[in-house]
Every structure is written in structure tokens, then in C-alpha cells.
Design an enzyme around this catalytic site. Structure first.
Site, mmCIF file in Angstrom:
data_model
loop_
_atom_site.group_PDB
_atom_site.id
_atom_site.type_symbol
_atom_site.label_atom_id
_atom_site.label_comp_id
_atom_site.label_asym_id
_atom_site.label_seq_id
_atom_site.Cartn_x
_atom_site.Cartn_y
_atom_site.Cartn_z
ATOM 1 N N LYS A 68 0.816 -1.218 0.000
ATOM 2 C CA LYS A 68 0.000 0.000 0.000
ATOM 3 C C LYS A 68 0.847 1.264 0.000
ATOM 4 C CE LYS A 68 -3.442 -0.436 -0.589
ATOM 5 N NZ LYS A 68 -4.008 -0.718 -1.928
ATOM 6 N N GLY A 69 2.038 1.143 -0.583
ATOM 7 C CA GLY A 69 2.904 2.314 -0.691
ATOM 8 C C GLY A 69 2.858 2.951 -2.067
ATOM 9 N N ARG A 151 5.213 5.567 1.978
ATOM 10 C CA ARG A 151 4.272 6.653 2.231
ATOM 11 C C ARG A 151 4.292 6.994 3.713
ATOM 12 N NH1 ARG A 151 -1.484 4.778 0.471
ATOM 13 N NH2 ARG A 151 -1.998 6.902 1.080
ATOM 14 N N TYR A 259 -3.333 10.819 -10.898
ATOM 15 C CA TYR A 259 -2.703 10.875 -12.222
ATOM 16 C C TYR A 259 -2.891 9.563 -12.979
ATOM 17 C CZ TYR A 259 -0.382 15.377 -11.674
ATOM 18 O OH TYR A 259 -0.115 16.721 -11.549
#
Length: 311
Positions: A68-69, A151, A259
């Protein structure tokens, strides 16, 4: 005859030669590493070359984490480069015993066919937090280039929970609230696996026992989300790739809120499971999380020689 038997016995009990331990990072000195026999040899597998000159090869670069980074986003963005050949799925070779026991031939067979000049990349986010993986990767290739995307630890915990929560919802299975995982007996539940995965200092120490810091490039996952191009340029430089990815390869999708990629006139975005909203958490509990990660974060910054904009 007795002399011959004695000589044979001495040969049998003679100690075996053991490969030397990997070099320890200066920051990890004092931690002795047990010398272990290599689990496989590089000549244990065969390369099958196609008529067009492509073949499957062991990865020269591995995205080791963190879960989950932003590992999928990083791989997709890196794949914009023509000299990158990326494995489509997470292989889990070094952390799953049932895969690791299959050896390097099996691992090679999971890789894409690529040209000799291309760099093969594999990503398995669970590698970073598995204590047995660094030595195994080192045994395969001590010169390998590693990519690690991180993160804010608290945000990563929330994202970790969110993924598991939605997986259960899709299967119509109930799942406890995040507070039930974060709190135990009125205190922060530091045994919660998602919290442990965010202790970057602890896991990074394991990797620095085998690899020097200049072989591990840390991608700022929070910056990759907000402005991906500068981060990808750094990755190109780390992998010694000729600059091929441009700012025009990225565009912000207002509907999705992140993005997306534009490659040769074709637009593509990450799966809808990416960028999900996190659950609302009591501000007091969030503050406890921030406080818990404060010291491990400080140690991590010192360990890697740079800082990140984390709480």
C-alpha cells in the site's frame, strides 16, 4: 587396513566449507550474520531464446515494497520506458516457501520475455517486511538494484485496512471497524500487522545487513501521487536508463482524483481499487498513531540519510 579406515573416517567428519557472509552495511555493523549455504545456483536453470531474440531472464531490479505504498503505480509508470520489461503479477518467490522451493528455473519462468538490453523488473510488496527475503535476494544477485516506495506510515496503515475491508465487502463478508484493530484494552494495538508494516526503520535494517544503501532507491510515495514525473526521473537515473519518460506521459484525471498515464496516444489509469477513500478515524486515535510512529520515523530518517514529509 585400520589406518585406511581411520583416514576415511576423518574425511567424513571434516567440516564442510561454508560460503562467506555478505558484507554488512556500516550502519548495521556489530550484527553478526550466520553464514549459510546458497539455496540455489545460477546454473540450475536454462534460458529459452525465441526466434526474435527475446528470452526470460532473472530480474535485475525488484520493487520490494512497501504494501500500500504505491508499488503498482510505480511499476506502471516505470513500464512507460521502452527498456523496461515488467512481470505482470506479484511473484512471491522469496517470501512464499512453496514458490521458493521451486528454485530459480521456476522464478525465471514467471518473468516476461525481453530483449538483452532491457531490464526485467518484478514487484512483490511483501518482500520488504519479510525478514528472510534480503538474504535470499542477495544469494541470487548481490548487485541487484532494489526499489522501495514508502508513504506516510499512518496513511499506509489506513490504506492497508481499507484494502482488506473492501476485499471482504466484495465477498459479502463482515469485517470489523478499523478502531477494533487499532485499539486493544484501551491502548494502541501495536501488534496489529498493518502497524508493524509501517515500522520502516525495523525492516530497513534487515535489508542494510546485505545491501549497501546506494543499491536501494527510496521513492517518495506521497510525492509520486501528487507529482509523479520528478520521482520517475530519479528512478530512471538510479537504473541508469536513458531519459525516455516525459511530463506529457502523465495527466491528472479529475474524475478519479489521481494521475493517469498517456503512452503513444493511449490513455490508461490504475484499477478502480486504487485511490479509495480511507475510513474516518477519531482524531485522538490518529494522534496516537502519529505519536507512535514519531520515533521510528526519526530513526529511519537517520538510517537512510534523508527526511520525508510525514507527521
Amino acid at each position: 587396513m585400520a589406518v585406511l579406515l581411520l583416514g576415511a573416517a576423518l574425511l567424513i567428519v571434516q567440516p564442510q566449507v561454508v560460503p562467506s557472509s555478505p558484507a554488512v552495511s556500516p550502519k548495521a555493523e556489530g550484527t553478526a550474520q550466520p553464514a549459510q549455504k546458497e539455496p540455489f545456483k545460477k546454473n540450475d536453470f536454462k534460458e529459452i531464446i525465441r526466434p526474435n531474440g527475446t528470452y526470460q531472464q532473472l530480474p535485475q531490479t525488484v520493487i520490494i515494497g512497501v504494501r500500500k505504498g504505491g508499488t503498482r503505480a510505480l511499476l506502471e509508470m516505470l513500464s512507460l520506458h521502452p527498456d523496461i520489461a515488467a512481470a505482470e503479477s506479484e511473484v512471491h518467490f522469496f517470501d512464499w516457501e512453496e514458490h521458493f522451493e521451486n528454485g530459480l528455473q521456476w522464478y525465471t519462468n514467471q518473468m516476461p520475455f525481453s530483449y538483452p538490453h532491457q531490464i526485467t523488473v518484478e514487484k512483490t510488496p511483501a518482500y520488504f517486511t519479510s525478514s528472510k527475503v534480503p538474504e535470499r535476494v542477495y544469494s541470487m544477485n548481490k548487485l541487484i538494484r532494489l526499489l522501495l516506495i514508502l508513504r506516510d506510515p499512518t496513511e499506509r496503515v489506513l490504506s492497508d485496512y481499507t484494502q482488506v475491508f473492501f476485499n471482504h465487502m466484495q465477498k459479502r463478508k463482515p469485517y470489523p471497524s478499523i478502531e477494533e484493530f487499532l485499539v486493544k484494552d484501551g491502548k494502541l494495538n501495536v501488534d496489529y500487522k498493518a502497524i508493524n508494516r509501517s515500522l520502516y526503520y525495523v525492516h530497513m535494517q534487515n535489508w542494510l545487513k546485505y545491501f549497501p544503501l546506494d543499491h536501494i532507491h527510496i521513492v517518495d510515495g506521497d510525492k509520486l501521487i501528487k507529482d509523479p514525473f520528478p520521482e520517475i526521473v530519479k528512478v530512471e537515473r538510479f537504473l541508469n536508463l536513458t531519459p525516455q519518460i516525459n511530463a506529457s506521459n502523465f495527466y491528472f484525471n479529475k474524475t478519479k482524483g489521481f494521475y493517469c498515464l498517456r503512452d503513444s496516444g493511449r490513455d490508461r489509469c490504475l484499477h478502480e481499487s486504487k485511490g479509495r477513500a480511507h475510513p474516518k478515524v477519531d482524531p485522538v486515535l490518529l494522534e496516537k498513531l502519529h505519536g507512535y510512529f514519531h520515533e521510528p520515523n526519526r530513526k529511519f530518517f537517520e538510517l537512510v540519510g534523508r527526511t520525508f514529509d510525514w507527521h
